[in-house]
Design an enzyme around this catalytic site. Sequence first.
Site, PDB file in Angstrom:
ATOM      1  CB  SER A 127      50.809  37.401  37.747  1.00 38.73           C
ATOM      2  OG  SER A 127      49.863  37.887  36.824  1.00 38.73           O
ATOM      3  CD  GLU A 129      46.656  36.980  33.237  1.00 42.47           C
ATOM      4  OE1 GLU A 129      46.243  35.886  32.813  1.00 42.47           O
ATOM      5  OE2 GLU A 129      46.129  38.068  32.942  1.00 42.47           O
ATOM      6  CE1 TYR A 151      54.158  35.964  33.580  1.00 47.68           C
ATOM      7  CE2 TYR A 151      51.912  36.663  34.084  1.00 47.68           C
ATOM      8  CZ  TYR A 151      53.283  36.794  34.253  1.00 47.68           C
ATOM      9  OH  TYR A 151      53.775  37.760  35.101  1.00 47.68           O
TER      10      TYR A 151
END
Length: 326
Positions: A127, A129, A151
Amino acid sequence: MKKALITGITGQDGSYLAEYLLAQGYEVHGLTRLNAGTEEDYSFWRIQSIRDQLILHAGNLEDYSNLEAIIRTVQPDECYHLAAETFVFNSLEDESAILKTNTQSTHHLLLGLKNHVPECRLFFAGSSEMFGQASEAPQNESTPFNPRSIYGVSKVIGHDLIRYYRDHLGLFACTGVLYNHESPRRGTRFVTRKITSTAVKIKLGMEAELRLGNIEAERDWGYAGDTVTAMHAMLVADQPDHYVIATGTTHTIRNFLEQAFGELDLDYEEYLIIDEEFYRPKEDVPLVGDASRIRSQLQWEPKVSFEDMVREMIQSDLEYFQSLLQ
């Protein structure tokens, strides 16, 4: 006939990937939650049209013996690990659960493949992220990871596991660093579907307002159907590696609002309420991906434009909510 095993097959990406692999002539197996498909679980709607072409296995990624039995039974040529816990609500229990689920499931899958099907090729869904508070824009495969969410941390750990099993144990294991990718199958908890579904409800007289936070936040939004073709390209490549999968273009939430409401001949400013409850910290450096490596090495290109993606999402939501009023 090649066999593929997809974790998270009932999700947005899993459903598009399953359709794509079936069209490529694969035998497609999917791992579902133990309660999936029951009256209490509505996740099967994304794969309903192809369900009779799939071989589904109910299991738990955190139960190694259960996962091991599925791997032994399927003997996949390719495995796509898309299942993950996404939302964290800043409690100790939530953070512990997301770390345990996301890291343990990845480790169990790698271990099961190494022990029973070491020639299987594995894709891991990373991701943007993972970059978090990025040091540069756009980000590429050399940009340091600096996650600022649990996450994101869990995805970095997963990537390190992938790299360990690839570099030291010889598995063909890849990470795709996925930037935001949307579609009509996106969950309504995500801001894009919140916008399109609410815009349609306003058009149909079902709602009167839309509450959002910072509409100047920028995102690199791609189309989920394009993203899954990149996953497949990585697993049929000559060598395993990790790649950034992105469009390289950012749009603000305001841009998304203009496009979505414009499709319905509405002015979003008449219905939008800015609510501090939905604010997230703004990135000093925008998360936008440089996908030149996968474009040049694997000849992958996104095909669906931002405008066409939003148009498809609006049309899908319009058809759905109109059907409810009939």
